[in-house]
Motif scaffolding. Structure first.
Motif, PDB file in Angstrom:
ATOM      1  N   ASP A 180       0.830  -1.203   0.000  1.00 33.11           N
ATOM      2  CA  ASP A 180       0.000   0.000   0.000  1.00 33.11           C
ATOM      3  C   ASP A 180       0.861   1.249   0.000  1.00 33.11           C
ATOM      4  O   ASP A 180       2.042   1.224   0.353  1.00 33.11           O
ATOM      5  N   HIS A 181       0.246   2.360  -0.446  1.00 28.19           N
ATOM      6  CA  HIS A 181       0.966   3.614  -0.655  1.00 28.19           C
ATOM      7  C   HIS A 181       1.293   4.308   0.665  1.00 28.19           C
ATOM      8  O   HIS A 181       0.442   4.391   1.553  1.00 28.19           O
ATOM      9  N   VAL A 182       2.507   4.818   0.767  1.00 30.42           N
ATOM     10  CA  VAL A 182       2.883   5.604   1.939  1.00 30.42           C
ATOM     11  C   VAL A 182       3.514   6.925   1.508  1.00 30.42           C
ATOM     12  O   VAL A 182       3.940   7.096   0.367  1.00 30.42           O
ATOM     13  N   ARG A 183       3.556   7.820   2.484  1.00 23.27           N
ATOM     14  CA  ARG A 183       4.302   9.072   2.374  1.00 23.27           C
ATOM     15  C   ARG A 183       5.136   9.224   3.647  1.00 23.27           C
ATOM     16  O   ARG A 183       5.014   8.431   4.574  1.00 23.27           O
ATOM     17  N   GLN A 184       5.941  10.269   3.713  1.00 17.42           N
ATOM     18  CA  GLN A 184       6.736  10.494   4.911  1.00 17.42           C
ATOM     19  C   GLN A 184       5.859  10.691   6.140  1.00 17.42           C
ATOM     20  O   GLN A 184       6.249  10.358   7.262  1.00 17.42           O
TER      21      GLN A 184
ATOM     22  N   VAL B 240       1.544   2.183   9.146  1.00 20.11           N
ATOM     23  CA  VAL B 240       2.274   0.985   8.730  1.00 20.11           C
ATOM     24  C   VAL B 240       2.258  -0.116   9.791  1.00 20.11           C
ATOM     25  O   VAL B 240       2.027  -1.291   9.469  1.00 20.11           O
ATOM     26  N   PRO B 241       2.458   0.189  11.098  1.00 20.01           N
ATOM     27  CA  PRO B 241       2.360  -0.891  12.094  1.00 20.01           C
ATOM     28  C   PRO B 241       0.986  -1.563  12.106  1.00 20.01           C
ATOM     29  O   PRO B 241       0.898  -2.791  12.287  1.00 20.01           O
TER      30      PRO B 241
ATOM     31  N   VAL C  11       2.946 -15.070   1.644  1.00 17.88           N
ATOM     32  CA  VAL C  11       2.524 -13.674   1.598  1.00 17.88           C
ATOM     33  C   VAL C  11       3.657 -12.775   2.073  1.00 17.88           C
ATOM     34  O   VAL C  11       4.190 -12.965   3.169  1.00 17.88           O
ATOM     35  N   HIS C  12       4.008 -11.820   1.239  1.00 16.59           N
ATOM     36  CA  HIS C  12       5.007 -10.809   1.568  1.00 16.59           C
ATOM     37  C   HIS C  12       4.307  -9.465   1.776  1.00 16.59           C
ATOM     38  O   HIS C  12       3.157  -9.283   1.372  1.00 16.59           O
ATOM     39  N   THR C  13       5.027  -8.531   2.373  1.00 19.05           N
ATOM     40  CA  THR C  13       4.478  -7.184   2.563  1.00 19.05           C
ATOM     41  C   THR C  13       5.395  -6.154   1.926  1.00 19.05           C
ATOM     42  O   THR C  13       6.578  -6.410   1.660  1.00 19.05           O
ATOM     43  N   GLY C  14       4.842  -4.981   1.697  1.00 18.60           N
ATOM     44  CA  GLY C  14       5.635  -3.892   1.168  1.00 18.60           C
ATOM     45  C   GLY C  14       4.880  -2.586   1.261  1.00 18.60           C
ATOM     46  O   GLY C  14       3.660  -2.573   1.465  1.00 18.60           O
ATOM     47  N   VAL C  15       5.590  -1.497   1.132  1.00 21.74           N
ATOM     48  CA  VAL C  15       4.976  -0.177   1.005  1.00 21.74           C
ATOM     49  C   VAL C  15       5.506   0.452  -0.271  1.00 21.74           C
ATOM     50  O   VAL C  15       6.671   0.276  -0.634  1.00 21.74           O
ATOM     51  N   GLU C  16       4.632   1.169  -0.960  1.00 21.45           N
ATOM     52  CA  GLU C  16       4.997   1.807  -2.219  1.00 21.45           C
ATOM     53  C   GLU C  16       5.204   3.293  -1.989  1.00 21.45           C
ATOM     54  O   GLU C  16       4.336   3.974  -1.435  1.00 21.45           O
ATOM     55  N   ALA C  17       6.375   3.794  -2.401  1.00 21.34           N
ATOM     56  CA  ALA C  17       6.708   5.196  -2.169  1.00 21.34           C
ATOM     57  C   ALA C  17       7.354   5.795  -3.404  1.00 21.34           C
ATOM     58  O   ALA C  17       8.138   5.137  -4.096  1.00 21.34           O
TER      59      ALA C  17
ATOM     60  N   THR D 237       9.729  -4.998   2.359  1.00 22.49           N
ATOM     61  CA  THR D 237      10.473  -4.210   1.382  1.00 22.49           C
ATOM     62  C   THR D 237       9.736  -2.921   1.032  1.00 22.49           C
ATOM     63  O   THR D 237       8.568  -2.731   1.391  1.00 22.49           O
ATOM     64  N   VAL D 238      10.446  -2.046   0.325  1.00 30.23           N
ATOM     65  CA  VAL D 238       9.876  -0.812  -0.218  1.00 30.23           C
ATOM     66  C   VAL D 238       9.784  -0.949  -1.730  1.00 30.23           C
ATOM     67  O   VAL D 238      10.733  -1.391  -2.382  1.00 30.23           O
TER      68      VAL D 238
END
Length: 256
Positions: free
Chosen positions: A58-62, A67-68, A85-91, A115-116
Motif C-alpha cells: 500500500d501507498h505511503v508518504r513520509q 504501517v504498524p 505472503v510478503h508485505t511492502g509499502v509503495e513510495a 520491502t519498499v
C-alpha cells in the motif's frame, strides 16, 4: 468475503513458459485510498488463482503513521497452504538524489515490512518531484531528452542504493506521461539500471497495469542477473494474478 469474484486458476501452459506468473508482487488493499479490496479478499483471490507468492502493498508518504497497523493486520490473516505472503509499502522517488517518500520510523524485517516498492509516480527533479506537466514544460523550455533520462536513471540507481532488496514498481511508467518512451533510454542507461538492481538485490516487477518495463529493459535485467517478477498492481481482488500484458512483454523480450 461478500460477493467478490475471484480470478480463474492459472493456465498450465503459460506457467511452463513463464514461471513468474505464479506470483503477484504488487497488490493493493483498502489501506490505500484508491483500492477497494481487503487484505483477506486479496489473499483468497491469490489462493483461488493458484499463486505461490503474493505481495500485499500500500501507498505511503513520509507522514504515514499506519504501517504498524498494516503489518499487524497482514499477520492476523489466515494464509492458505501453498501461498507465501510478503508485505511492502509503495513510495515515490522525491528527487534526482533518490530520496524516497517513506516514514522515517519504517521498520524492516520481523515486526515490520519486507520491502519498499520504489515508484516513479512523479519525475525525480533536481529540486524535488516534478509533476508530468512541469516536466513537459521543462522539456519544452530546453531540458534535453538525454539530460531528462540521465536524471531519471540516476535517481532510480540512487534509490536502489538507499533501500537494498527493494522492488521497482511499474518502472519507467513516468516516461509516456512526459512525452517520452523507453525508446529514449540508451543501452548504457538500461545496463546501469539493470546492474544496480542486480548489485543491490532489487526486484524488478513487470507491471500488468502500466505495461512496463518493456522488452529491452527486461532483456537488460536478465543479462545483468536481476530478478524479474510479475505484478498486476491490482486495486480490486478480481484482478489478482490476471496477466495479459505481462505475458506479451515476456514473449516479446524472449523472441527479440
Amino acid at each position: 468475503m461478500g460477493s467478490t469474484e475471484f480470478p480463474q486458476p492459472l493456465e498450465f501452459p503459460q506457467l511452463l513458459e513463464f514461471p513468474q506468473l505464479l506470483g503477484d508482487f504488487h497488490v493493493h488493499s483498502t489501506f490505500s485510498d484508491d483500492a477497494v479490496a481487503t487484505l483477506g479478499e486479496n489473499i483468497a483471490a491469490a489462493a483461488a488463482r493458484g499463486l505461490a507468492e503474493l505481495r500485499l502493498v500500500d501507498h505511503v508518504r513520509q507522514s504515514t503513521t499506519w504501517v504498524p497497523e498494516f503489518v499487524a493486520a497482514v499477520a492476523a490473516e489466515a494464509v492458505p497452504p501453498g501461498l507465501i505472503v510478503h508485505t511492502g509499502v509503495e513510495a515515490k522517488i522525491l528527487d534526482s538524489a533518490g530520496t524516497l517518500d517513506i516514514p522515517g520510523d519504517l521498520v524492516f524485517g520481523p515486526g515490520g515490512i519486507d520491502t519498499v516498492l520504489i515508484a516513479d509516480h512523479q519525475f525525480p527533479g533536481t529540486d524535488g518531484p516534478w509533476s508530468p506537466r512541469a516536466t513537459r514544460e521543462r522539456l519544452d523550455a530546453g531540458l534535453s531528452t538525454g539530460d531528462a533520462v540521465d536524471l531519471l536513471v540516476g535517481a532510480l540507481v540512487s534509490a536502489m542504493a538507499r533501500v537494498p532488496f527493494a522492488q521497482l514498481a511499474h518502472c519507467f511508467s513516468i516516461l509516456p506521461k512526459i512525452g517520452l518512451s523507453e525508446d529514449d533510454l540508451g543501452d548504457e542507461h538500461l545496463a546501469a539500471w539493470a546492474s544496480a538492481a542486480a548489485d543491490t538485490g532489487t526486484i524488478i516487477e513487470i507491471n500488468e497495469k502500466w505495461s512496463c518495463p518493456g522488452p529491452r529493459a527486461i532483456r537488460a535485467a536478465r543479462a545483468a542477473g536481476a530478478r524479474l517478477v510479475a505484478s498486476t498492481d491490482s486495486h480490486v481482488a478480481s484482478d489478482v494474478g490476471r496477466y495479459d500484458r505481462v505475458v506479451a512483454l515476456l514473449r516479446e523480450a524472449q523472441s527479440s
